[in-house]
Write an enzyme that holds these catalytic residues in place. Structure first.
Site, PDB file in Angstrom:
ATOM      1  N   HIS A   1       0.819  -1.231   0.000  1.00  0.00           N
ATOM      2  CA  HIS A   1       0.000   0.000   0.000  1.00  0.00           C
ATOM      3  C   HIS A   1       0.836   1.255   0.000  1.00  0.00           C
ATOM      4  CE1 HIS A   1      -1.875  -2.817   2.990  1.00  0.00           C
ATOM      5  NE2 HIS A   1      -2.561  -2.965   1.899  1.00  0.00           N
TER       6      HIS A   1
ATOM      7  N   CYS B   1       1.122  -0.956 -21.795  1.00  0.00           N
ATOM      8  CA  CYS B   1       1.006  -0.227 -20.524  1.00  0.00           C
ATOM      9  C   CYS B   1       1.956  -0.712 -19.433  1.00  0.00           C
ATOM     10  CB  CYS B   1      -0.430  -0.257 -20.024  1.00  0.00           C
ATOM     11  SG  CYS B   1      -1.023  -1.912 -19.690  1.00  0.00           S
TER      12      CYS B   1
ATOM     13  N   ASN C   1       5.082  -5.874 -17.864  1.00  0.00           N
ATOM     14  CA  ASN C   1       5.627  -6.249 -16.548  1.00  0.00           C
ATOM     15  C   ASN C   1       5.410  -7.738 -16.317  1.00  0.00           C
ATOM     16  OD1 ASN C   1       5.880  -3.495 -16.324  1.00  0.00           O
ATOM     17  ND2 ASN C   1       4.136  -3.247 -14.955  1.00  0.00           N
TER      18      ASN C   1
ATOM     19  N   ARG D   1      -9.092  -1.330 -15.710  1.00  0.00           N
ATOM     20  CA  ARG D   1      -8.753  -2.746 -15.668  1.00  0.00           C
ATOM     21  C   ARG D   1      -9.473  -3.359 -14.465  1.00  0.00           C
ATOM     22  NH1 ARG D   1      -2.995  -4.726 -14.574  1.00  0.00           N
ATOM     23  NH2 ARG D   1      -3.298  -3.799 -12.525  1.00  0.00           N
TER      24      ARG D   1
HETATM   25  C1  PEP Z   1       1.773  -5.324 -16.488  1.00  0.00           C
HETATM   26  O1  PEP Z   1       1.775  -6.466 -16.034  1.00  0.00           O
HETATM   27  O2  PEP Z   1       2.598  -4.924 -17.335  1.00  0.00           O
HETATM   28  C2  PEP Z   1       0.774  -4.343 -16.034  1.00  0.00           C
HETATM   29  C3  PEP Z   1       0.694  -3.171 -16.603  1.00  0.00           C
HETATM   30  O3  PEP Z   1      -0.008  -4.693 -14.986  1.00  0.00           O
HETATM   31  P1  PEP Z   1       0.498  -4.702 -13.479  1.00  0.00           P
HETATM   32  O4  PEP Z   1       1.829  -4.032 -13.437  1.00  0.00           O
HETATM   33  O5  PEP Z   1      -0.542  -3.993 -12.705  1.00  0.00           O
HETATM   34  O6  PEP Z   1       0.564  -6.160 -13.203  1.00  0.00           O
HETATM   35 MG    MG Z   2       0.074  -7.194 -14.988  1.00  0.00          MG
END
Ligand code: PEP
Ligand code: MG
Length: 752
Positions: A366, A679, A631, A509
């Site tokens: 958090h 993203c 990510n 999302r």
């Molecule tokens: C990702 O996995 O690249 C993503 C944008 O989602 P998160 O970082 O929230 O898992």
């Molecule tokens: Mg992700």
């Protein structure tokens, strides 16, 4: 010790009188050891203090050879005294010379002594010295004597630290409080640079008055404070003043401790022996710290933290502080905490809060999420940082390199200032670009969106000139809440996001929980491999009530406006079909009730599971858009846990396999006419974004701080030349092509 008048009360009084007598520090120290020796009927009493080198130096003695004072120095761990310092616990022996650690120092003339009792001088969980009594006869000191000597030791520690017992000049080399510059490496939780002064989240309250004149009055104060503490905990448990961030089980443990007879008795004993209530709390806390500090078991260490928190609460009650009352905070505060609860960070004044250091946590924690949203540099996983700092110490938080500099040297401060002003300058430059469209040098329009997740992020839309929100992580609201956000709270947040975005698109999302994003109020099983476990859309499909509630809130919030929803961690086309069906069901439900549907509804999939790469032909026709979550995608492609610092940076996304995967996704989406965005965090790094644009991506969503630098890069970039250069590298046989890409960018005069 003579029975009947036992207890350190008269001893403490005598020590106090000796202190008040004035005179050189060494004389007072010598008087102190003779008083203790006399009172304990010991032939020897010695004080050893720890030098910064770790050596324990004999500072005063009654009974050993006076020549040994300041001459005898023991290495860390050496001899019985070293053993007491190492274990931070009392050592009580009837026949010291037979102990395996006994080391004979002829200069002290200690060979005729058999009985040995050593107790540590503790301060802030550190051993700063050792207090020893010895007797010729082989005897065992009883429990009361050990307890008494510990109380005396505690008072001595405070006096030494307060400069009352030892000359300040002498103190220089003694490690009383950490005073040397230190550099600690942790994990980057939030980017940025900050310098300021340490403020402890749970301030350790140093007892100002140690010795009481009236033990019965102190006893009444202590009992009243314990009563108040119990009432506070009960109230918290009843949820009346629900202390944000303290989970129920922790409160239960608090209650158990607050009623624990042993804890209460130790406090009462300490008060009866002549300590003030505050000093008694400190004394019992020191003992727990020393006892638990050795524990390896994380459960036990956790309990130590609970006891610490409880002791702090009790000290605050004794100080007459109202719960939640604010201390005087410096204007450049660096908050230092073990960990922070969901809303804790928001309780500090934003304008004063410059940085954050945490002993624990993870980037998905958090506090880290809120710190990033507030753009407060944060370094986490700094084990023991609280013990290495005193309130008010200077600190530099380097969120770029994940380092903390404690009491930095002048040259480090100078270097920091230079870097800081470069950052400020660059920010000013980026701010100027905010309203300019992102167009490459050869005229290709790129859309720059930002990632968000909390209401506090929303100001960033205007500040950065983002063209919308490409990823709104809805789970953040759940993670920073005390309990499950109900329909109305969810609807309210989503509506606020859409209001703030105005005409700009927002892609919500759905909940991406599980993995390392756990909610204290949502029961889930502990998993061997949480990243590969029951998370994201898998949870949503298995527990449709939660997902449907969220979809209902999104539809209600859109209320006639455009709505874009995407699902995280889709691994098969069937999962996407099932998720999309749920959207349809919710739309029908809303229609049946005469609710207003969104003007347009677009449903997308996040491409994060490598399996989809070989089924894009089936997936893309089902979706209105896709968004690549690099990510996760790269974590799974390279089999490297993104939350594990040992492996998370081991593989380079600027490598042929990663870039070919991205290129494949991009080409497939162009072929099928499905809009694609990206993203992951890398979209916000100029060099990486340069490659993405070369690969053909035209919509990038990134952390707000990335928008300025990426836009600057785009304005200087010839996309066609970049495409040619990068496409040649896709077939390279190197593990990483970062160097080649850097040279290419330099050759093309791209502003990085
Ligand atoms: C990702 O996995 O690249 C993503 C944008 O989602 P998160 O970082 O929230 O898992
Ligand atoms: Mg992700």
């Amino acid at each position: 010790m003579i029975k009947g008048v036992r207890g350190p009360r008269s001893l403490l009084r005598q020590i106090r009188e000796a202190m008040a007598s004035g005179g050189p520090a060494q004389t007072r120290l010598d008087m102190t050891v003779s008083i203790i020796a006399r009172s304990m009927v010991a032939e020897v009493c010695s004080i050893y203090l720890r030098r910064a080198s770790g050596e324990l130096e004999l500072f005063a003695t009654e009974g050993l050879n006076p020549e040994a004072v300041h001459a005898t120095r023991l290495n860390p761990g050496e001899g019985l005294v070293g053993e007491v310092a190492r274990s931070a616990a009392p050592l009580n022996l009837s026949d010291a010379p037979t102990h395996p650690n006994f080391s004979y120092r002829p200069e002290t003339g200690e060979d005729p002594f058999h009985a040995f009792l050593g107790v540590p001088l503790l301060r802030g969980g550190r051993t700063i010295g050792v207090l020893v009594v010895q007797n010729r006869a082989a005897r065992v000191y009883d429990e009361d004597e050990v307890e008494d000597l510990q109380i005396v030791a505690m008072v001595l520690s405070e006096m030494v630290a307060g400069g009352e017992l030892v000359d300040l000049a002498e103190l220089k080399g003694v490690e009383i409080a950490p005073h040397r510059p230190e550099r600690m490496k942790g994990m980057r939780f939030a980017d940025g640079l900050a310098m300021g002064r340490a403020v402890f989240h749970e301030a350790p309250v140093a007892p100002e008055r140690l010795l009481s004149d009236d033990p019965s009055a102190e006893d009444i104060r202590l009992k009243a404070a314990i009563e108040a503490l119990r009432a506070q905990i009960d109230e918290m448990l009843d949820g009346q003043h629900g202390l944000v961030g303290t989970p129920f089980e922790v409160l239960e443990t608090y209650r158990m401790f607050a009623h624990d007879r042993g804890w209460n008795r130790s406090l009462e004993d300490a008060v009866r022996s002549g300590l003030t209530a505050e000093a008694a709390v400190e004394r019992v806390r020191n003992e727990h710290r020393a006892r638990f500090a050795q524990a390896r078991d994380p459960y036990i260490r956790e309990r130590l933290h609970d006891l610490e928190d409880l002791a702090n609460r009790l000290l605050r009650i004794l100080a007459g502080e109202k719960p939640g009352a604010r201390r005087d905070l410096p204007d450049d505060m660096i908050l230092v905490a073990r960990n922070l609860g969901p809303a804790d960070l928001l309780e500090y004044p934003r304008e004063k809060l410059k940085g954050l250091l945490l002993e624990e946590g993870s980037a998905a924690n958090h506090a880290a999420i809120v710190a990033r949203a507030l753009q407060i540099p944060c370094v986490g996983r700094l084990a023991g940082v609280r013990d290495r700092l005193s309130e008010g110490d200077a600190i530099i938080v380097d969120g770029e390199t994940a380092e903390a500099f404690l009491r930095p040297r002048a040259d480090v401060i100078e270097a920091f200032k230079t870097r800081f002003s470069v950052r400020v300058q660059r920010r000013a430059e980026f701010a100027k670009l905010k309203d300019e469209p992102a167009v490459t040098a050869d005229g290709r329009r790129i859309t720059l969106l930002m990632n968000a997740g909390l209401a506090v992020d929303l100001d960033n839309i205007e500040d950065t000139g983002a063209e919308g929100i490409g990823l709104f992580r809805t789970e953040f609201q759940f993670m920073v809440s005390e309990d499950l956000p109900r329909l109305d709270r969810q609807t309210e947040l989503y509506a606020k996001v859409l209001d703030a975005a105005g005409d700009r698109p927002v892609t919500f999302r759905t909940l991406d929980l599980g993995g390392d994003k756990v909610l204290p109020y949502l029961e889930t099983d502990r998993e061997e491999n949480p990243a590969l476990g029951w998370r994201a859309v898998r949870m949503g499909l298995d527990r449709p009530a939660l997902l449907r509630l969220q979809l209902r809130a999104l539809l209600a919030a859109a209320h006639g406006r455009e709505l874009r929803v995407m699902f995280p961690l889709i691994a098969t086309v069937d999962e996407f079909r099932a998720a999309r069906d749920m959207v349809d069901v919710e739309c029908e439900w809303a229609l049946r009730r005469g609710r207003r549907l969104p003007s347009t509804l677009r449903v997308g999939a996040m491409v994060e599971a490598p399996s989809l790469l070989w089924h894009l032909d089936a997936l893309l026709p089902l979706t209105d858009f896709i968004s690549v979550g690099t990510n996760d995608l790269f974590q799974y492609m390279f089999a490297a846990d993104r939350t594990n610092p040992r492996v998370s940076d081991r593989y380079d996304p600027l490598s042929p396999p990663a870039l070919r995967a991205l290129s494949r996704i991009q080409e497939a989406s162009v072929e099928s006419g499905t809009p694609v965005s990206l993203c992951g965090e890398l979209a916000g790094r100029p060099l990486e974004a340069f490659v993405l644009i070369a690969l053909g991506f035209q919509r990038l969503s990134m952390p707000p701080a990335g928008i300025g630098p990426v836009k600057r890069m785009i304005l200087s970039c010839d996309r066609e030349a970049a495409r040619r250069g990068v496409s040649n590298l896709l077939t390279s046989s190197n593990g990483s092509v970062r160097n080649e890409i850097e040279s290419l960018a330099r050759k093309l005069n791209v502003a990085l």
